[in-house]
Design a protein around this motif. Structure first.
Motif, PDB file in Angstrom:
ATOM      1  N   THR A 140       0.929  -1.246  -0.060  1.00  9.53           N
ATOM      2  CA  THR A 140      -0.048  -0.132  -0.014  1.00  9.53           C
ATOM      3  C   THR A 140       0.909   1.375  -0.122  1.00  9.53           C
ATOM      4  O   THR A 140       0.324   2.266  -0.563  1.00  9.53           O
ATOM      5  CB  THR A 140      -1.103   0.070   1.203  1.00  9.53           C
ATOM      6  OG1 THR A 140      -0.159  -0.270   2.415  1.00  9.53           O
ATOM      7  CG2 THR A 140      -1.997  -1.132   1.098  1.00  9.53           C
ATOM      8  N   ILE A 156       3.624   1.701  -1.534  1.00 12.58           N
ATOM      9  CA  ILE A 156       3.834   1.957  -2.900  1.00 12.58           C
ATOM     10  C   ILE A 156       2.986   2.809  -3.830  1.00 12.58           C
ATOM     11  O   ILE A 156       3.156   3.982  -4.232  1.00 12.58           O
ATOM     12  CB  ILE A 156       4.466   0.751  -3.566  1.00 12.58           C
ATOM     13  CG1 ILE A 156       5.604   0.180  -3.163  1.00 12.58           C
ATOM     14  CG2 ILE A 156       4.688   1.053  -5.116  1.00 12.58           C
ATOM     15  CD1 ILE A 156       5.986  -1.479  -3.558  1.00 12.58           C
ATOM     16  N   VAL A 157       1.704   2.048  -3.508  1.00 12.78           N
ATOM     17  CA  VAL A 157       0.791   2.868  -4.259  1.00 12.78           C
ATOM     18  C   VAL A 157       0.336   4.394  -3.790  1.00 12.78           C
ATOM     19  O   VAL A 157       0.109   5.081  -4.575  1.00 12.78           O
ATOM     20  CB  VAL A 157      -0.542   2.119  -4.164  1.00 12.78           C
ATOM     21  CG1 VAL A 157      -1.840   2.687  -4.869  1.00 12.78           C
ATOM     22  CG2 VAL A 157      -0.385   0.647  -4.852  1.00 12.78           C
ATOM     23  N   ILE A 158       0.452   4.321  -2.346  1.00 14.19           N
ATOM     24  CA  ILE A 158       0.160   5.736  -1.790  1.00 14.19           C
ATOM     25  C   ILE A 158       1.296   6.843  -2.242  1.00 14.19           C
ATOM     26  O   ILE A 158       1.022   8.038  -2.290  1.00 14.19           O
ATOM     27  CB  ILE A 158      -0.003   5.738  -0.161  1.00 14.19           C
ATOM     28  CG1 ILE A 158      -1.129   4.959   0.178  1.00 14.19           C
ATOM     29  CG2 ILE A 158       0.231   7.123   0.429  1.00 14.19           C
ATOM     30  CD1 ILE A 158      -2.382   5.798   0.040  1.00 14.19           C
ATOM     31  N   PHE A 173       2.780   6.592  -4.861  1.00 11.22           N
ATOM     32  CA  PHE A 173       2.533   7.203  -6.161  1.00 11.22           C
ATOM     33  C   PHE A 173       1.592   8.145  -6.179  1.00 11.22           C
ATOM     34  O   PHE A 173       1.620   9.444  -6.914  1.00 11.22           O
ATOM     35  CB  PHE A 173       1.869   5.931  -6.975  1.00 11.22           C
ATOM     36  CG  PHE A 173       0.940   6.655  -8.207  1.00 11.22           C
ATOM     37  CD1 PHE A 173       1.833   7.168  -9.194  1.00 11.22           C
ATOM     38  CD2 PHE A 173      -0.054   6.533  -8.484  1.00 11.22           C
ATOM     39  CE1 PHE A 173       0.993   7.609 -10.321  1.00 11.22           C
ATOM     40  CE2 PHE A 173      -1.083   7.132  -9.480  1.00 11.22           C
ATOM     41  CZ  PHE A 173      -0.319   7.441 -10.601  1.00 11.22           C
ATOM     42  N   GLY A 174       0.453   8.050  -5.298  1.00 10.41           N
ATOM     43  CA  GLY A 174      -0.338   9.426  -5.277  1.00 10.41           C
ATOM     44  C   GLY A 174      -0.119  10.584  -4.693  1.00 10.41           C
ATOM     45  O   GLY A 174      -0.006  11.690  -5.418  1.00 10.41           O
ATOM     46  N   THR A 182       3.449  11.461  -5.205  1.00 12.73           N
ATOM     47  CA  THR A 182       4.200  12.005  -6.214  1.00 12.73           C
ATOM     48  C   THR A 182       3.229  12.657  -7.118  1.00 12.73           C
ATOM     49  O   THR A 182       3.623  13.678  -7.538  1.00 12.73           O
ATOM     50  CB  THR A 182       4.951  10.803  -6.795  1.00 12.73           C
ATOM     51  OG1 THR A 182       5.631  10.065  -5.819  1.00 12.73           O
ATOM     52  CG2 THR A 182       5.950  11.413  -7.714  1.00 12.73           C
TER      53      THR A 182
END
Lengths: 128, 946
Positions: free
Chosen positions: A76, A78-80, A82-83, A85
């Motif tokens: 999670t 990693i995904v967060i 991304f958000g 960034t």
């Protein structure tokens, strides 16, 4: 192996810190991405390094598995990140379009604070 | 009715005005009045039990682990205060209906008022001091809202802020005091605390606890030197002043002192702090009240003075004084609320509250005059009204003190003298005297609705004065017994014989009359005398602390981001080093894994890419390529070390991030210039190297040691299949064990995407929109924007990638995969389509709104979670079964899949919305829309040809 991993993570972190200390937004975004790599791999590594033992259960085999918990947390993360960034990129883009340059520092006239309220606006009867 | 329900009712009532206000003021007032009446009746039904000396309790467990429970009790003291709060509240609700004008937002007023009423009821009914503290803070907040109700008035806003600052700080102190008290007593229940008098008074923490609690009580009850906020709170509408600042909220401090009287009272410390503070407050309030011009300010300072009187009585620490205190609370509430409402009527009808502009209203407003006179005479302590009775008792107690008797007698008499002065001034300077012709309005008596409330209270004033035992004796007995913890019987009578108290009373009345006759010269000398103005001092302190705050902020952050970040890095390094050298990490227990040639090459690549990235970071496109290499190595790293899910996530996020950065780079400068000195760069490199060494070292230290404690991962590995029905433990953790976290995370992701959308929206308007329209691209565009090879390849790939996405989604529960990865894969498949054929062209061929996709994702996840409730399980508990479809291998259908679907939708929506935003910016900057999927843009070529 542990030494390699630790040194790699340390190098990522050092690169990231150096870049976030730059003066332009793009470098700072790159630096934050580097720090993200460092942090994510670090969090993952707190489950200790294990080769060839994925946390996928298979029937009838009580063999050891790797630690699944840091993996779930990092997934999670990693995904967060991304958000995060994406938001930061849009903010720097917006600042560049709006202000015409991509400096990271606050311009001095943005830091002016409103003057303090003085005691003169007290209610009338109090002065009387 | 259960005490808990009585405390809850006003909060329910607070919801009604908002729903009903469109039906008119009367309906809203009726609704609040009905709720209050029901609560009042519910409370009064307990009278017989309370008279028998019983304590009615209700216990509801709230947070038992910190002993915060919703325990309520009704005893004599709660009954007294509850009756005051609800009874006067009822009158105030009716009065406010007529007082507020048509332009005032009535619904908001009644909502605040009911919130406040509920908070007050909570305080007086709580049997748990932590619960009491919650309600205590609620009264501060709701009174803030009520004082600032007329938000267009600066006085209202300032008064509200001052009240909140002072009472809020007192509340903070009280929290600390209550914590200490609870720790000494070993329980936070008032019933238990009241039983531990010896333990508390012999504890060395008694004095700190006492002072902290008294700070809370004194600020709330406007005791010297915190009395200054109360007059400023009078900027509130009069119904609020009458309710909060005379009858109820300011008595919360008194209530608390009375409630804790048995355990805190009776010591010399208690006597000197409480009784002296009360005495000083009583004197100062009375003196200032005599010289105020604003009618409400007179009443405000007189309230301060009377609160001081009650505080002093509680401070005496004797049982008789406690009876007198309780009796005066009743009397003061009746005459003072009536006086406030009278002042409100005068203000409403005559158009001013300034005593200088009033006078001679006796004939014009006979009803108001009658009400005001009786109430004011009671305040002055003139027999046979109720104010006389309790003031006599106060003077009697003062003259029977064992310590400092003369001092208390003299000061109390002087204070009573001034009290007579300002009370009579209320009558003579407002109502009697010559009629004037310059009132702002034409004064006349108001309608019945407005004077009914104060009239009822004045009737009580007279009746209690004449028949004290019948009217109030039982209530005084019950509440005084609750205060002292013993069975009390008050002897209330008009005539006690010729004693010291009577003589003091006579002196006060005679002196007061003389003082009023000499009022004008006295006022002149008062106004010319220098005296500290509390508001000025308060404002100076507030201003100084704001300036100090700004100074500190400025010193730490001068607007330079690198500076702030290096501070942060160095501080973290320092903290880490400190922890390392003071702690004990234990020996290295884990052996090192062997290094194969392939991992070593990967390490070399990563180090090389990192180094070159820093070296070439000014060439931004190259830096992007290099950072992507680091990302790819990271994903290989995850694969190698048994984390297939992470590897898949990392690689797809990597693709999306690089695309996003590339799109942004389209607008940003392509190169960074050197702007810093070599010296500065060297310093930054030093900080960065230190941070890298520290972080890497920490990582190495962890990797070489075993877990210090057993990890909870074992539980998850064991139960993943049994409880979650999945073999991929990582995915089961995400959608089941820690589903709540994931739910939060997809929500955050959705919010991030919406924030990007909102940012874009603002960029497309105003100044930056014009800038974008005239945007000059700094690089030549490619002639073939949509190369045929790319378009064809992505077309072919699209169905395949969608199927791969579906496959990854379905297998996720048992094999590497799941909603996150599937969402990213599908998003990339769509992104490629958009990149190859142009955004507008691709967008025209689908009509999925991305906002809706995000919303649907969050809803799907939420609904799946709620579904578990219908199974009688907690939120997000999953159920599962196995399904066999023909021609396919058996797969599993778990409710967790619905949750994963939510994750999937949210991820796709968020990624696409971010891209959509960038493309909208590009369109604004002159990006043309291609009609065909792979047209060739001739404009660039033509430009080149010219």
């Amino acid at each position: 192996m542990e030494l390699l991993v630790a040194s790699g993570i340390g190098a990522c972190m050092a690169a990231g810190i150096y870049l976030i200390l730059r003066l332009r937004t793009f470098a700072v975004v790159l630096g934050m991405t580097m720090i993200t790599y460092a942090i994510n791999t670090f969090l993952f590594a707190t489950g200790r390094l294990v080769v060839n033992l994925p946390p996928i259960l298979h029937d009838g085999d009580a063999a050891a598995y790797t630690d699944p918990l840091p993996q779930a947390l990092v997934l999670t993360a990693i995904v967060i990140s991304f958000g995060m960034t994406a938001v930061v990129v849009m903010m720097s883009l917006g600042a560049f379009i709006e202000g015409g340059d991509d400096h990271i520092n606050m311009p001095p006239d943005d830091r002016e604070m409103p003057p303090l309220k003085t005691v003169n606006d007290q209610p009338e009867e109090e002065r009387a | 009715m259960s005490p808990a329900l009585i405390a809850l009712l006003p909060f329910i009532g607070a919801l009604l005005p908002g729903l009903l206000v469109r039906s008119g003021r009367s309906v809203a007032a009726m609704a609040c009045g009905t709720v209050t009446l029901v609560a009042l009746l519910g409370l009064l039904l307990h009278i017989p039990a309370v008279m028998r000396g019983e304590v009615i309790t209700a216990r509801i467990e709230w947070l038992p682990m910190i002993q915060l429970n919703a325990n309520f009790r009704i005893d004599g003291l709660s009954l007294l205060f509850g009756t005051l709060i609800l009874g006067i509240g009822l009158l105030i609700i009716a009065y406010a209906r007529f007082y507020l004008s048509r332009t005032d937002p009535v619904g908001k007023f009644y909502t605040y008022l009911m919130l406040f009423q509920g908070a007050m009821m909570g305080i007086v009914l709580s049997d748990n001091i932590l619960l009491l503290l919650v309600f205590w803070e609620l009264t501060s907040l709701s009174s803030f809202l009520l004082i600032g109700y007329w938000r267009h008035l600066p006085e209202g806003r300032q008064g509200a802020r001052m009240a909140l600052t002072v009472t809020g700080m007192g509340g903070m102190a009280m929290i600390a005091g209550m914590m200490i008290l609870g720790q000494i007593a070993g329980s936070y229940d008032i019933s238990d605390i009241l039983r531990s008098k010896e333990a508390i008074q012999s504890s060395e923490w008694y004095l700190p606890a006492l002072i902290l609690i008294l700070l809370g009580a004194f600020t709330k009850s406007a005791q010297f030197p915190f009395h200054f906020w109360l007059p400023h709170a009078m900027a509130a509408p009069t119904p609020v002043s009458a309710y909060l600042h005379s009858a109820t909220m300011v008595k919360a401090g008194l209530f608390l002192m009375a409630r804790l009287w048995p355990v805190l009272g009776g010591t010399p410390e208690w006597f000197w702090i409480v009784a002296t503070t009360g005495l000083v407050t009583m004197l100062i309030g009375a003196v200032i009240a005599l010289f105020k011009d604003d009618l409400k300010a007179v009443l405000a300072f007189s309230t301060v003075s009377h609160l001081g009187l009650i505080t002093m009585l509680l401070g005496f620490g004797t049982r008789e004084a406690a009876i007198a205190a309780v009796f005066h609370i009743i009397n003061h509430a009746t005459f003072k609320a009536a006086l406030f409402m009278t002042a409100g009527i005068v203000d409403h009808e005559a158009g001013t509250r300034s005593i200088r502009r009033l006078g001679g209203l006796r004939k014009l407003m006979p009803v108001t005059f009658a009400i005001g006179t009786v109430a004011a005479l009671s305040m002055a302590g003139i027999p046979p009204l109720n104010g006389f009775l309790s003031k006599e008792m106060m003077l009697y107690e003062a003259s029977h003190l064992e310590t400092a008797r003369l001092f208390f007698m003299v000061v109390a008499t002087v204070a009573a003298l001034f009290s007579v002065g300002y009370s009579l001034r209320f009558v003579f300077h407002v109502f009697t005297g010559p009629e004037r012709d310059d009132y702002p309005h034409h004064p006349h008596d108001p309608g019945f609705g407005m004077w009914a409330g104060p009239a009822l209270l004045t009737v009580l004033v007279v009746l209690i004065g004449l028949f004290p035992n019948t009217m109030a004796g039982w209530l005084v007995d019950a509440s005084a017994s609750a205060v002292t913890g013993e069975s009390e019987h008050a002897h209330l009578a008009l005539w006690h014989g010729l004693n010291a108290a009577l003589i003091m009373s006579l002196i006060a009345i005679a002196g007061g009359i003389i003082l009023l006759r000499r009022h004008e010269p006295a006022l002149k000398s008062w106004e010319s005398a220098p005296r500290p103005e509390a508001k000025v001092i308060f404002d100076t302190i507030v201003q100084a602390s704001v300036l100090a705050g700004r100074w500190i902020t400025d010193k730490f952050n001068n607007g330079s981001m690198p500076r702030a970040l290096s501070f942060f890095t160095l501080t973290s390094l320092f903290a880490g080093a400190l922890a390392w050298y003071t702690g004990d990490a234990g020996p290295l227990t884990r052996p090192m894994l062997p290094v194969g040639p392939v991992p070593f090459i990967g390490w070399l690549l990563a180090m090389f890419a990192t180094g070159s990235m820093v070296f070439f970071h000014r060439v931004r496109l190259l830096a992007l390529v290099l950072i992507a290499i680091v990302g790819l190595i990271t994903s290989i790293f995850f694969t190698y070390f048994s984390a297939p899910d992470l590897a898949l996530t990392q690689i797809s996020v990597e693709v999306v991030t690089v695309i996003l950065l590339l799109l942004a780079l389209n607008f940003l400068p392509k190169r960074t210039l050197i702007e810093t000195s070599t010296h500065r760069r060297g310093w930054d490199a030093c900080i960065a190297t230190l941070a890298g060494l520290g972080f890497g070292g920490l990582c190495y230290a962890i990797l070489r040691r075993d877990f210090a404690f057993d990890s909870i991962s074992g539980y998850m590995l064991e139960n993943s299949h049994k409880l979650g029905g999945g073999d991929n433990v990582v995915n089961v953790i995400l959608v089941d064990f820690r589903g709540y976290d994931t739910f939060g995370e997809i929500t955050v992701l959705g919010i991030a995407a919406l924030a990007i959308f909102a940012l874009t929206q603002t960029l497309l308007q105003g100044k930056s929109s014009a800038r974008l329209k005239n945007w000059v691209h700094d690089q030549r565009r490619a002639g073939d924007r949509h190369p045929m090879m790319l378009v064809i390849a992505t077309r072919v790939i699209l169905p395949i990638s969608l199927v791969v996405g579906l496959f990854i989604f379905l297998r996720g529960h048992n094999q590497p995969g799941g909603g996150f990865i599937a969402g990213l894969v599908v998003a990339i498949a769509l992104l490629m389509q958009y990149m190859a054929s142009g955004y507008a062209w691709a967008q025209d061929r689908q009509n999925i709104p991305f906002h809706a996709l995000i919303g649907a994702g969050v809803v799907a996840a939420g609904v799946t979670g709620i579904g578990a409730w219908f199974n009688g399980k907690p939120f997000l508990t999953s159920a599962y079964g196995y399904v066999k479809l023909p021609f396919l291998e058996e797969f599993e259908l778990a409710t967790a899949m619905g949750f994963d679907l939510g994750v999937f939708l949210c991820v796709v929506g968020a990624v696409m919305l971010a891209l959509n935003s960038l493309s909208r910016i590009a369109r604004q900057a002159g990006e043309t829309v291609n009609e065909k999927p792979m047209d060739i843009d001739l404009s660039e070529e033509q430009k080149g040809a010219h």
